[in-house]
Design a protein around this motif. Structure first.
Motif, short mmCIF file in Angstrom:
data_model
loop_
_atom_site.label_atom_id
_atom_site.label_comp_id
_atom_site.label_asym_id
_atom_site.label_seq_id
_atom_site.Cartn_x
_atom_site.Cartn_y
_atom_site.Cartn_z
N ALA A 247 -78.74 -52.33 -18.81
CA ALA A 247 -79.06 -51.04 -18.18
C ALA A 247 -78.39 -50.93 -16.81
N ASP A 248 -78.41 -52.02 -16.02
CA ASP A 248 -77.78 -51.99 -14.70
C ASP A 248 -76.27 -51.77 -14.80
N THR A 251 -75.63 -48.14 -15.38
CA THR A 251 -75.88 -47.37 -14.16
C THR A 251 -74.72 -47.51 -13.18
N ALA A 261 -75.94 -38.88 -15.24
CA ALA A 261 -76.56 -39.63 -16.34
C ALA A 261 -76.82 -38.76 -17.56
N GLU A 262 -77.18 -37.49 -17.35
CA GLU A 262 -77.54 -36.58 -18.46
C GLU A 262 -76.35 -36.35 -19.40
N ARG A 286 -85.38 -48.01 -19.43
CA ARG A 286 -84.76 -47.87 -18.11
C ARG A 286 -83.60 -46.87 -18.14
N LEU A 287 -82.81 -46.92 -19.20
CA LEU A 287 -81.69 -45.98 -19.33
C LEU A 287 -82.22 -44.56 -19.47
N SER A 288 -83.25 -44.43 -20.28
CA SER A 288 -83.82 -43.12 -20.56
C SER A 288 -84.46 -42.52 -19.31
N MET A 289 -85.08 -43.34 -18.50
CA MET A 289 -85.71 -42.84 -17.28
C MET A 289 -84.71 -42.25 -16.30
N GLN A 290 -83.47 -42.77 -16.38
CA GLN A 290 -82.44 -42.23 -15.50
C GLN A 290 -81.86 -40.93 -16.01
N GLY A 291 -82.21 -40.58 -17.24
CA GLY A 291 -81.70 -39.32 -17.78
C GLY A 291 -80.63 -39.51 -18.85
#
Ligand code: C2E
Ligand code: CA
Ligand code: CA
Length: 398
Positions: A247-248, A251, A261-262, A286-291
């Protein structure tokens, strides 16, 4: 069915009942032309044969054997590192059968069917239909060797093609899926079907995922500058989701290439059950929370799909292309399609129809309320430089 078609099979039958062994042997040889058939009446004997004959590629196993039960046997089969197909034969309750099937999946065994006793000759048709298909699709061309993949990584000879996806509501061009190819010195452009599986056996897949992500995000920047606000979808192997740093890494790449991110959608497959479901869920959450959007790829290709739909943060489901390509036997497929669509709608998940090769398929996808469509009828996967002119023509024609 032609009799030569299954001559490549090398079968091992495991059952403690001799009449059953003889019955299955007769059906396999007389009806399907299988000539290489070994028999074992105990788990011990079966494992001995498995360990000493690397050519075995189809295993029929009875779940209720004396001394060793079916679960223990599957465990041993996994330990023996058997890579071939498995068919379970059993007379036990269906509830027990399904938990054993799940176990087989968790062990990453290639379980293709379960036959419920008493067996009937016609029960084997479904098994052989599957074998025929898988032989055609996965053994069409041999897989590349590991050194060829390593060389391609070193020589940076991967290419990324982009296949447009359009909205079925207003026909607008909304996104592209990044699909990688290997530029081989002797074979030319090689399809991912010939190297992704091999790369997934080791961390080599990580290099490919990172490469495709970087290329895709860099191209997104370029398209954005030209005024295109399209989404970019990238395939992610289940292997990558097992790394806590995944995930990092994504990002950081979004920041480096300055992509919101969207705009990124990660396509994950459903057919390989994750080793560590917690790690997979951790990365995806975690990926999803960022959009970042998550799509469940090849939906409906294998069973046991509904569970992941409910458990993971999924935004899109990509209906497997077989729905739209293989129309035969479509009643059952359509039924499944409708059930999946209803569930997706409930969960606010959008549906992308894949494998749209002609106008009829496009109409079918529209009628069944799919949201997006992707396929040769719209566009083949294209080099990045061709996306612009394709988009131009598409807009003019719609
Ligand atoms: P996929 O993710 O299901 O990708 C769709 C495949 O369907 C692509 O094959 C695409 O070219 C093909 N396709 C698209 N439209 C049609 C159509 O109308 N009819 C038919 N018959 N096929 C169509 P491709 O490019 O050969 O990729 C095969 C698979 O390799 C992909 O299946 C994906 O699972 C995997 N793959 C490709 N690129 C990557 C990657 O960068 N990373 C990972 N992990 N896997 C990748
Ligand atoms: Ca995909
Ligand atoms: Ca797919």
């Amino acid at each position: 069915m032609t009799n030569k078609k299954f001559s490549w099979l090398n079968v091992l039958l495991v059952d403690d009942s001799l009449p059953i062994l003889n019955f299955v042997t007769t059906v396999l040889s007389e009806k399907y032309g299988v000539s290489q058939i070994a028999q074992a009446t105990s788990a011990e004997e079966a494992l001995d044969l498995l360990n000493n004959n690397q050519q075995l590629n189809l295993l029929f196993v009875d779940l209720n054997m004396p001394k060793v039960d079916g679960v223990q046997l599957l465990e041993k089969v996994k330990e023996a590192n058997y890579q071939g197909y498995i068919v379970i034969m059993s007379g036990v309750a269906t509830r027990i059968i399904s938990s054993v099937e799940l176990l087989a999946q968790q062990y990453k065994l290639n379980h293709i069917a379960t036959l419920v006793k008493p067996l009937h000759e016609n029960d084997f048709d479904s098994v052989f239909a599957k074998l025929g298909q898988s032989r055609e699709s996965t053994h069409a061309e041999p897989s590349l060797k590991t050194y060829e993949i390593i060389r391609a990584i070193k020589d940076k000879s991967f290419k990324v093609y982009y296949q447009p996806q359009v909205s079925l509501i207003d026909r607008k061009f909304v996104s592209v899926e990044a699909l990688c190819r290997l530029d081989h010195p002797r074979l030319g452009l090689v399809s991912p079907d010939r190297f992704i599986d091999k790369a997934e056996e080791s961390e080599l897949i990580q290099h490919i995922t990172t490469f495709v992500l970087k290329k895709s995000l860099a191209n997104w920047r370029r398209w954005h500058k030209m005024g295109f606000d399209i989404g970019i979808c990238v395939n992610v192997s289940p292997y990558s989701l097992q790394f806590s740093s995944f995930a990092d890494e994504v990002t950081e790449l979004l920041a480096t290439y300055d992509v919101p991110a969207e705009m990124l959608c990660l396509e994950i497959t459903e057919n390989i059950l994750a080793n560590d479901q917690a790690q997979e869920l951790n990365n995806l959450s975690r990926l999803s929370m960022q959009g970042i959007k998550i799509a469940l790829d090849d939906f409906g290709k294998k069973h046991a799909t509904i569970d992941r739909l409910q458990r993971l943060p999924i935004n899109y489901v990509k209906l497997d292309k077989s729905y739209f390509i293989e129309h035969e036997g479509s009643n059952k497929q359509l039924e499944l399609l409708n059930t999946s669509l209803a569930l997706a709608e409930k969960l606010h998940i959008s549906i992308c129809a894949e494998g749209i090769e002609n106008r009829e398929a496009m109409n079918l996808a529209t009628e069944t309320n799919c949201d997006l469509a992707q396929g040769y009828f719209i566009a083949k996967p294209l080099p990045a430089k061709d996306i612009l002119s394709w988009a131009h023509t598409w807009t003019q024609n719609t």
